[in-house]
Write a protein that holds these residues in place. Structure first.
Motif, short mmCIF file in Angstrom:
data_model
loop_
_atom_site.label_atom_id
_atom_site.label_comp_id
_atom_site.label_asym_id
_atom_site.label_seq_id
_atom_site.Cartn_x
_atom_site.Cartn_y
_atom_site.Cartn_z
N THR A 44 -6.50 -14.58 -3.16
CA THR A 44 -7.22 -15.50 -3.96
C THR A 44 -7.32 -17.28 -3.35
O THR A 44 -8.31 -17.35 -3.22
N ARG A 48 -11.27 -18.27 -2.44
CA ARG A 48 -11.83 -19.92 -3.01
C ARG A 48 -12.72 -20.06 -1.80
O ARG A 48 -13.34 -21.04 -1.97
N GLU A 86 -10.18 -14.70 -10.53
CA GLU A 86 -9.46 -14.43 -11.68
C GLU A 86 -8.79 -15.11 -12.84
O GLU A 86 -9.07 -16.13 -13.14
N ASP A 156 -11.98 -10.73 -8.31
CA ASP A 156 -10.34 -10.65 -7.99
C ASP A 156 -9.43 -10.56 -9.08
O ASP A 156 -9.73 -11.75 -10.18
#
Length: 229
Positions: A44, A48, A86, A156
């Protein structure tokens, strides 16, 4: 195929805490790449960095030939990076239609195409997203990203925590997007589904790329070593 996304030894940190120590990956136009690794290994965080929600501190990160150093998150979205984060993060007070319209940018993806991809949404257009099931919210999050008409779609954990029947609907949507030639970077725990849709994979461990290659080269030994519990 031309190179769309490339990371070379990317490093990043949350304040004084270093999170990425050297992530490298490459994704070509029309390719589906799986970003893999155990929980907490930096998947993640890598996403990002690509979407500029976190600025990388070292290495090189480029999209469509453009170095993304100093480029803001809104600008990256305008360049064609569509993120499905997510946790979905739909706009709860807005209706399904409003969630889609607010993200719309010129291009072939419109509300009708999103409805065709996820027919459930067509029946929910006037409902607020807060009233949707988790699976419907995920479909909406994907549809909202598609409404930006991205060159690259990032997913994600798009099927995490969803019922099996809903997961299959979402994977069917992903396969349809691949068939249309959309470039996709995805993170998911379902190895069976990843193998069925991805062209290649990148495995990261403790914030570093430890393996990358064609999906057919992803052996049981590799998955046991880097993905097993």
């Amino acid at each position: 195929m031309s190179r769309l996304l490339e990371l070379e030894n990317v490093t990043a940190a949350y304040g004084a805490v270093k999170a990425l120590f050297g992530v490298s990956l490459a994704l070509d136009e029309g390719q589906v790449v799986a970003l893999m690794g155990r929980n907490g290994m930096g998947k993640t965080t890598t996403i990002r960095c690509i979407s500029r929600l976190l600025l990388h501190s070292g290495g090189r990160l480029s999209f469509a030939g453009r170095d993304l150093k100093g480029v803001s998150a809104p600008k990256v979205a305008q360049l064609g990076v569509g993120l499905v984060p997510e946790g979905r993060r739909c706009f709860a007070p807005l209706t399904v239609a409003e969630n889609l319209v607010v993200a719309a940018r010129p291009g072939p993806w419109d509300i009708e195409r999103v409805q065709a991809l996820f027919p459930r949404l067509k029946e929910r257009m006037r409902q607020t997203s807060a009233t949707l099931s988790g699976g419907e919210q995920q479909m909406l999050a994907i549809g909202r990203a598609l409404m930006t008409n991205p060159r690259l779609l990032i997913l994600d954990e798009a099927t995490e925590g969803l019922a099996p029947v809903v997961r299959q609907e979402i994977w069917a949507g992903v396969r349809a997007l691949k068939a249309e030639g959309l470039s996709i970077l995805l993170v998911d725990k379902s190895l069976k589904e990843i193998v069925s849709v991805a062209d290649s994979a990148v495995i990261i461990e403790r914030g570093e790329t430890v393996w990358q290659g064609g999906i057919d080269a992803l052996t049981p030994e590799l998955t046991d070593r880097y993905l097993g519990v």
